[in-house]
Design a protein around this motif. Sequence first.
Motif, PDB file in Angstrom:
ATOM      1  N   THR A 109       0.173  -1.176   0.171  1.00 55.83           N
ATOM      2  CA  THR A 109       0.126   0.488   0.117  1.00 55.83           C
ATOM      3  C   THR A 109       0.837   0.821   0.333  1.00 55.83           C
ATOM      4  O   THR A 109       0.871   1.864  -0.540  1.00 55.83           O
ATOM      5  N   VAL A 110       2.097   1.497   1.100  1.00 55.96           N
ATOM      6  CA  VAL A 110       2.669   2.322   0.706  1.00 55.96           C
ATOM      7  C   VAL A 110       3.356   2.426  -0.564  1.00 55.96           C
ATOM      8  O   VAL A 110       3.867   3.965  -0.855  1.00 55.96           O
ATOM      9  N   GLY A 111       3.736   1.134  -1.351  1.00 55.94           N
ATOM     10  CA  GLY A 111       4.544   1.494  -2.473  1.00 55.94           C
ATOM     11  C   GLY A 111       3.358   1.912  -3.229  1.00 55.94           C
ATOM     12  O   GLY A 111       3.485   3.096  -4.604  1.00 55.94           O
ATOM     13  N   LEU A 112       2.391   1.674  -3.326  1.00 57.42           N
ATOM     14  CA  LEU A 112       1.554   2.048  -4.453  1.00 57.42           C
ATOM     15  C   LEU A 112       1.194   3.366  -3.973  1.00 57.42           C
ATOM     16  O   LEU A 112       0.896   4.818  -5.360  1.00 57.42           O
ATOM     17  N   MET A 113       0.964   4.480  -3.081  1.00 56.38           N
ATOM     18  CA  MET A 113       0.930   5.365  -2.857  1.00 56.38           C
ATOM     19  C   MET A 113       2.036   6.409  -3.649  1.00 56.38           C
ATOM     20  O   MET A 113       1.721   7.239  -4.403  1.00 56.38           O
ATOM     21  N   VAL A 114       3.533   5.899  -3.144  1.00 56.29           N
ATOM     22  CA  VAL A 114       4.748   6.860  -4.130  1.00 56.29           C
ATOM     23  C   VAL A 114       4.049   6.903  -5.546  1.00 56.29           C
ATOM     24  O   VAL A 114       3.829   7.249  -6.211  1.00 56.29           O
ATOM     25  N   LEU A 115       3.602   6.063  -5.917  1.00 57.87           N
ATOM     26  CA  LEU A 115       3.468   5.284  -6.885  1.00 57.87           C
ATOM     27  C   LEU A 115       2.088   6.407  -7.651  1.00 57.87           C
ATOM     28  O   LEU A 115       2.394   6.918  -8.803  1.00 57.87           O
ATOM     29  N   GLY A 116       1.046   6.612  -6.908  1.00 57.68           N
ATOM     30  CA  GLY A 116       0.102   7.549  -7.259  1.00 57.68           C
ATOM     31  C   GLY A 116       0.590   8.845  -6.825  1.00 57.68           C
ATOM     32  O   GLY A 116       0.249   9.617  -8.401  1.00 57.68           O
ATOM     33  N   ASP A 117       2.349   9.458  -6.526  1.00 57.86           N
ATOM     34  CA  ASP A 117       2.079  10.615  -5.494  1.00 57.86           C
ATOM     35  C   ASP A 117       2.854  10.664  -7.271  1.00 57.86           C
ATOM     36  O   ASP A 117       2.929  12.128  -8.262  1.00 57.86           O
ATOM     37  N   LEU A 118       4.107   9.748  -8.261  1.00 57.80           N
ATOM     38  CA  LEU A 118       4.471  10.230  -8.976  1.00 57.80           C
ATOM     39  C   LEU A 118       3.619  10.286 -10.270  1.00 57.80           C
ATOM     40  O   LEU A 118       4.193  11.057 -11.376  1.00 57.80           O
ATOM     41  N   THR A 119       3.134   9.503 -10.268  1.00 61.68           N
ATOM     42  CA  THR A 119       1.653   9.721 -11.238  1.00 61.68           C
ATOM     43  C   THR A 119       0.640  11.029 -11.493  1.00 61.68           C
ATOM     44  O   THR A 119       0.923  11.613 -12.496  1.00 61.68           O
ATOM     45  N   VAL A 120       0.431  11.478 -10.490  1.00 57.69           N
ATOM     46  CA  VAL A 120      -0.752  12.578 -10.437  1.00 57.69           C
ATOM     47  C   VAL A 120       0.299  13.695 -10.448  1.00 57.69           C
ATOM     48  O   VAL A 120       0.070  14.520 -11.251  1.00 57.69           O
ATOM     49  N   HIS A 121       1.460  13.559  -9.824  1.00 60.35           N
ATOM     50  CA  HIS A 121       1.809  14.689 -10.062  1.00 60.35           C
ATOM     51  C   HIS A 121       2.944  15.025 -10.854  1.00 60.35           C
ATOM     52  O   HIS A 121       3.598  16.282 -11.487  1.00 60.35           O
ATOM     53  N   ALA A 122       2.862  14.461 -12.119  1.00 59.86           N
ATOM     54  CA  ALA A 122       4.212  14.105 -13.498  1.00 59.86           C
ATOM     55  C   ALA A 122       2.771  15.118 -14.476  1.00 59.86           C
ATOM     56  O   ALA A 122       3.164  15.364 -14.967  1.00 59.86           O
ATOM     57  N   TRP A 123       1.264  14.064 -13.445  1.00 69.81           N
ATOM     58  CA  TRP A 123       0.232  15.328 -14.725  1.00 69.81           C
ATOM     59  C   TRP A 123      -0.001  16.772 -14.900  1.00 69.81           C
ATOM     60  O   TRP A 123      -0.269  17.743 -15.571  1.00 69.81           O
TER      61      TRP A 123
END
Length: 192
Positions: A109-123
């Motif tokens: 879940t923690v890994g998915l959090m950073v995955l989400g941040d990296l993806t959404v903030h790139a957008w």
Amino acid sequence: MTQKISELLEAAAGRALPVVRNIDDAQLDLRTPCAEYDVRALLNHLFLVVVNFQALAARKEADFGHQPEFVTGDWRARFGAETARLVAAWDAPGAEEGTAGQMGLPARTVGLMVLGDLTVHAWDLARATGGAFVPDPAVVEEVGPGLAALAPQARQMKVFGEPFPVGAGTTAFDRVLAVTGRNPGWRPGAEA
């Protein structure tokens, strides 16, 4: 078969790096879809996230309270190096096992959090600077349900805004953006 977080992070970083590399220093003061961040502040935040989630993967303490200035010198190359370290940290044996962080969340879940941040903030950064960004479909498929599950707690913590209303025909990524409180149609100069 569930994909490893490191593989998903590598795919997400591959989509985020061109966005970051194409940001001109003259764009650092531009507004972003994150109302509290201009481009420079959002880059600094994303750097902080990437560095701290390396520590979380290794079960070390993370410090989100201190915000250093990362956008100095050759920050574009440094962002590439830090995302490579992030991928390596989550690829280490046992990184996805057990719990991580002060909240004791499952490590995946923690890994998915950073995955989400990296993806959404790139957008966010692409929208703010006029860059192109298309997320990796496997990343979207993985982060969508994870961010939706975390959304109520993220709203309480003021990390996500209220969900943005989207229609039935929207893309999976637009739904990810909307669950975080973003308007998928956000453009610079338009009302958010």
